[in-house]
Design an enzyme around this catalytic site. Structure first.
Site, PDB file in Angstrom:
ATOM      1  N   CYS A   8      42.491 -37.754  18.710  1.00 42.26           N
ATOM      2  CA  CYS A   8      43.301 -38.680  19.435  1.00 42.26           C
ATOM      3  C   CYS A   8      42.982 -39.154  20.588  1.00 42.26           C
ATOM      4  O   CYS A   8      42.244 -38.436  21.221  1.00 42.26           O
ATOM      5  CB  CYS A   8      44.681 -38.374  19.223  1.00 42.26           C
ATOM      6  SG  CYS A   8      45.407 -37.601  17.707  1.00 42.26           S
ATOM      7  N   GLY A  34      40.462 -41.937  16.807  1.00 39.99           N
ATOM      8  CA  GLY A  34      41.386 -41.826  15.971  1.00 39.99           C
ATOM      9  C   GLY A  34      41.781 -43.194  15.295  1.00 39.99           C
ATOM     10  O   GLY A  34      41.769 -44.138  16.075  1.00 39.99           O
ATOM     11  N   ASN A 108      47.588 -35.809  23.410  1.00 39.03           N
ATOM     12  CA  ASN A 108      46.288 -35.554  22.737  1.00 39.03           C
ATOM     13  C   ASN A 108      46.175 -34.240  22.937  1.00 39.03           C
ATOM     14  O   ASN A 108      46.198 -33.686  23.943  1.00 39.03           O
ATOM     15  CB  ASN A 108      45.243 -36.406  23.129  1.00 39.03           C
ATOM     16  CG  ASN A 108      43.728 -35.892  22.803  1.00 39.03           C
ATOM     17  OD1 ASN A 108      43.776 -35.198  21.674  1.00 39.03           O
ATOM     18  ND2 ASN A 108      42.752 -35.914  23.728  1.00 39.03           N
ATOM     19  N   GLY A 109      45.988 -33.373  21.551  1.00 39.39           N
ATOM     20  CA  GLY A 109      45.915 -31.819  21.725  1.00 39.39           C
ATOM     21  C   GLY A 109      46.843 -31.280  20.560  1.00 39.39           C
ATOM     22  O   GLY A 109      46.963 -31.905  19.276  1.00 39.39           O
ATOM     23  N   CYS A 252      36.618 -28.500  26.519  1.00 39.63           N
ATOM     24  CA  CYS A 252      35.864 -28.513  25.190  1.00 39.63           C
ATOM     25  C   CYS A 252      34.625 -29.246  24.933  1.00 39.63           C
ATOM     26  O   CYS A 252      34.207 -30.204  25.564  1.00 39.63           O
ATOM     27  CB  CYS A 252      36.788 -29.412  24.172  1.00 39.63           C
ATOM     28  SG  CYS A 252      35.940 -30.016  22.761  1.00 39.63           S
ATOM     29  N   TYR A 258      29.775 -34.343  20.275  1.00 37.17           N
ATOM     30  CA  TYR A 258      30.160 -35.377  19.265  1.00 37.17           C
ATOM     31  C   TYR A 258      31.189 -36.360  19.716  1.00 37.17           C
ATOM     32  O   TYR A 258      30.876 -37.687  19.340  1.00 37.17           O
ATOM     33  CB  TYR A 258      30.373 -34.933  17.932  1.00 37.17           C
ATOM     34  CG  TYR A 258      30.588 -35.806  16.887  1.00 37.17           C
ATOM     35  CD1 TYR A 258      29.845 -36.859  16.380  1.00 37.17           C
ATOM     36  CD2 TYR A 258      32.179 -35.945  16.410  1.00 37.17           C
ATOM     37  CE1 TYR A 258      30.238 -37.493  15.654  1.00 37.17           C
ATOM     38  CE2 TYR A 258      32.708 -36.982  15.712  1.00 37.17           C
ATOM     39  CZ  TYR A 258      31.513 -37.922  15.061  1.00 37.17           C
ATOM     40  OH  TYR A 258      32.004 -39.009  14.107  1.00 37.17           O
ATOM     41  N   SER A 299      25.014 -40.695  15.531  1.00 39.06           N
ATOM     42  CA  SER A 299      25.217 -39.311  16.469  1.00 39.06           C
ATOM     43  C   SER A 299      24.117 -38.761  16.590  1.00 39.06           C
ATOM     44  O   SER A 299      23.986 -37.865  17.808  1.00 39.06           O
ATOM     45  CB  SER A 299      26.037 -38.472  15.303  1.00 39.06           C
ATOM     46  OG  SER A 299      25.237 -38.586  14.032  1.00 39.06           O
ATOM     47  N   ASP A 361      20.070 -34.760  14.042  1.00 36.89           N
ATOM     48  CA  ASP A 361      21.663 -34.787  14.255  1.00 36.89           C
ATOM     49  C   ASP A 361      22.528 -33.960  15.083  1.00 36.89           C
ATOM     50  O   ASP A 361      21.750 -33.046  15.546  1.00 36.89           O
ATOM     51  CB  ASP A 361      22.156 -34.673  12.733  1.00 36.89           C
ATOM     52  CG  ASP A 361      23.566 -35.608  12.435  1.00 36.89           C
ATOM     53  OD1 ASP A 361      23.988 -36.145  13.474  1.00 36.89           O
ATOM     54  OD2 ASP A 361      24.045 -35.481  11.276  1.00 36.89           O
ATOM     55  N   ASP A 362      23.725 -34.199  15.257  1.00 33.22           N
ATOM     56  CA  ASP A 362      24.182 -33.628  16.287  1.00 33.22           C
ATOM     57  C   ASP A 362      24.938 -32.156  15.828  1.00 33.22           C
ATOM     58  O   ASP A 362      25.084 -31.252  16.710  1.00 33.22           O
ATOM     59  CB  ASP A 362      25.385 -34.581  16.984  1.00 33.22           C
ATOM     60  CG  ASP A 362      26.415 -34.797  16.012  1.00 33.22           C
ATOM     61  OD1 ASP A 362      26.387 -34.487  14.930  1.00 33.22           O
ATOM     62  OD2 ASP A 362      27.250 -35.580  16.224  1.00 33.22           O
ATOM     63  N   CYS A 398      38.962 -25.249  14.843  1.00 34.85           N
ATOM     64  CA  CYS A 398      39.494 -25.729  16.154  1.00 34.85           C
ATOM     65  C   CYS A 398      40.862 -25.538  15.903  1.00 34.85           C
ATOM     66  O   CYS A 398      41.260 -25.946  14.845  1.00 34.85           O
ATOM     67  CB  CYS A 398      38.857 -26.883  16.795  1.00 34.85           C
ATOM     68  SG  CYS A 398      39.857 -27.279  18.505  1.00 34.85           S
ATOM     69  N   CYS A 450      35.346 -24.310  26.650  1.00 27.31           N
ATOM     70  CA  CYS A 450      35.601 -23.841  25.247  1.00 27.31           C
ATOM     71  C   CYS A 450      34.566 -23.765  24.366  1.00 27.31           C
ATOM     72  O   CYS A 450      34.012 -24.935  24.408  1.00 27.31           O
ATOM     73  CB  CYS A 450      36.967 -24.437  24.627  1.00 27.31           C
ATOM     74  SG  CYS A 450      37.381 -23.648  23.144  1.00 27.31           S
ATOM     75  N   CYS A 453      34.230 -22.988  18.644  1.00 26.87           N
ATOM     76  CA  CYS A 453      33.679 -23.377  17.265  1.00 26.87           C
ATOM     77  C   CYS A 453      32.237 -23.136  17.144  1.00 26.87           C
ATOM     78  O   CYS A 453      31.747 -22.896  15.934  1.00 26.87           O
ATOM     79  CB  CYS A 453      34.158 -24.957  17.008  1.00 26.87           C
ATOM     80  SG  CYS A 453      33.431 -25.896  18.413  1.00 26.87           S
TER      81      CYS A 453
END
Ligand code: SF4
Length: 467
Positions: A8, A34, A108-109, A252, A258, A299, A361-362, A398, A450, A453
């Protein structure tokens, strides 16, 4: 390659002519965050008008709709469904009338204690119109006995745990808050109005500022609230800053890997430069011989340039992307995901046939996209394919506002490196280390991120873990 969905975008415009039009362009520039739905609320100082619908920004809005969203302040939202469902009720901004007037809110979150709060509100008689965790906040604000909206927002937020970048619009003011961990990005910029007055913008990414000619000022700080007022009293607008929660920054890290656009400044740093440096670090960590370095577009482009520069192996655009494939018309089922890769990417056989290639790639999430890419490159005649990933293996989902698969679907969480390599069909497979990723960012301001992931270490104070 896109297997991990964005989370978002929010925008807030204050004291600007045609605020809703500026919100529209800002949302357009943040469409990558989004694509399910889009909405704008605008205030003319007397009342708030809201329009939202499913689809891309350019599909949702037109001149007639924007002309109805009058006023000098507006907020907007692009939705990727992280919480809630796909109905228009679950799109944002959320609008409500309450004891002190009218309010609109975009978020957003993800609130990690949303379920408990909703249950207790329902016990007390609250009626909900959406599946959104964000709607809890409206109820908590409406229930608060404080006399001013600013205090009600603060009151309500003491009950919320989770990740948030929030923009609130009242009839005459705008309020902006970022959670104390600063998990989700939010930047502040300045708009020069044609009459010489100053307006303000807050947005998830600074690429929104570039499009409307706004200047980046700084990030909204973790735990900070900004209050904007004066647009309807002809006073100078100077954002008032309050530190409402003690900051414990953990932004994050995946934004750099990404989510964010490479032309954005996120957490104070340009994303493109960081991605290129990830490629440099990858080349330092893993050296092999090959004929060329090829990015997975778009990406892997910046990291592939960095890898090529550091290793001296030539960079080639060996895979061409069709940019005109819609992002929402295909259901994300397994078989359709595979079709989506073929629709989007086409290798240049004349370039790669008979060659040893490094493909960059990422990230790898489920592994199905990488497998498809390797397959089309083999079909195009590549002799050997070495897949290099410019981030560490993603091993945990996440819970902070990003739509991720369950842990059971994350290939690197459940298989050894060798098994993953075998599944995707590459001749070799390398990841950037977490240390290498952090070295690429080299941030003085943000020492901690953070990175759950990648390492599975979630922020303890935030409840709601699913694993
Ligand atoms: S878990 Fe990953 S995607 Fe989610 S906030 Fe943390 S770093 Fe970002």
């Amino acid at each position: 390659m896109k297997e991990w969905n964005e989370e978002c975008a929010v925008v807030g415009i204050y004291n600007a002519h045609n605020a809703s039009v500026l919100s529209y362009y800002s949302l357009f520039s943040m469409q990558h965050r989004g694509q399910e739905a889009s909405g704008i609320s605008a205030s003319n100082g007397q009342k708030i008008s809201t329009y939202k619908n499913n689809g891309l920004v350019t599909k949702v809005f037109n001149k007639t709709i924007l002309e109805k969203l009058q006023g000098k302040s507006s907020i907007g939202h692009n939705r990727y469904s992280t919480a809630g469902e796909d109905s228009i009720n679950d799109s944002q901004p959320i609008f409500a009338k309450y004891g002190l007037g009218e309010i609109a809110l975009a978020h957003n979150g993800n609130f990690t204690n949303a379920k408990e709060i909703r249950e207790s509100l329902i016990q007390e008689g609250a009626i909900f119109q959406s599946h959104l965790d964000t709607e809890n906040l409206i109820h908590l604000i409406a229930k608060s006995h404080r006399n001013h909206l600013v205090d009600r927002i603060k009151d309500a937020l003491t009950k919320i745990r989770g990740a948030y970048a929030l923009v609130f619009l009242s009839r005459t003011k705008m309020f902006v808050v970022r959670d104390q961990y600063g998990l989700r990005p939010l930047s502040l910029g300045k708009i020069k109005n044609p009459d010489g007055s100053t307006g303000y913008i807050v947005a998830s990414e600074s690429c929104a500022f570039d499009l409307i000619g706004a200047d980046y000022i700084r990030d909204v700080l973790p735990g900070e609230m900004l209050v904007f007022e004066g647009a309807y009293t002809n006073n100078d607008v100077v954002p008032q800053s309050m530190q409402i929660f003690p900051p414990t920054p953990n932004p994050c890290i995946f934004e750099y890997v990404y989510f964010a656009r490479p032309d954005s400044k996120v957490f104070g740093k340009n994303v493109y430069e960081i991605r290129k440096q990830m490629g440099v670090e990858l080349a330092k960590e893993h050296k092999i011989q090959a004929d060329m370095v090829i990015p997975v577009p778009d990406s892997g482009v910046a990291a592939a340039l960095g890898y090529s520069r550091e290793s001296g192996i030539p960079f080639e655009l060996g895979i061409i992307r069709n940019h005109y494939v819609g992002r929402t018309f295909i259901e994300p089922t397994q078989s359709m995901r595979e079709l989506k890769v073929k629709l989007k990417l086409n290798p240049i056989a004349e370039l790669i046939s008979g060659k040893d290639i490094i493909v960059i790639d990422d990230s790898i999430v489920r592994g199905t996209t990488s497998k498809q890419i390797i397959k089309i490159l083999k079909q195009a005649g590549a002799k050997k394919i070495h897949l290099f990933i410019s981030s560490p293996p993603t091993i945990s989902p996440c819970f902070y506002g990003v739509d991720t698969p369950d842990k059971s679907d994350l290939i690197c969480a459940n298989h050894s490196l060798e098994e993953v390599r075998d599944f995707i069909g590459a001749d070799s497979l390398f990841f950037l280390s977490l240390e290498g990723l952090k070295k690429s960012i080299n941030s003085e301001e943000n020492k901690r991120f953070c990175q759950a992931c990648f390492d599975g270490h979630y922020i303890e104070e935030l409840t709601g873990r699913k694993d």
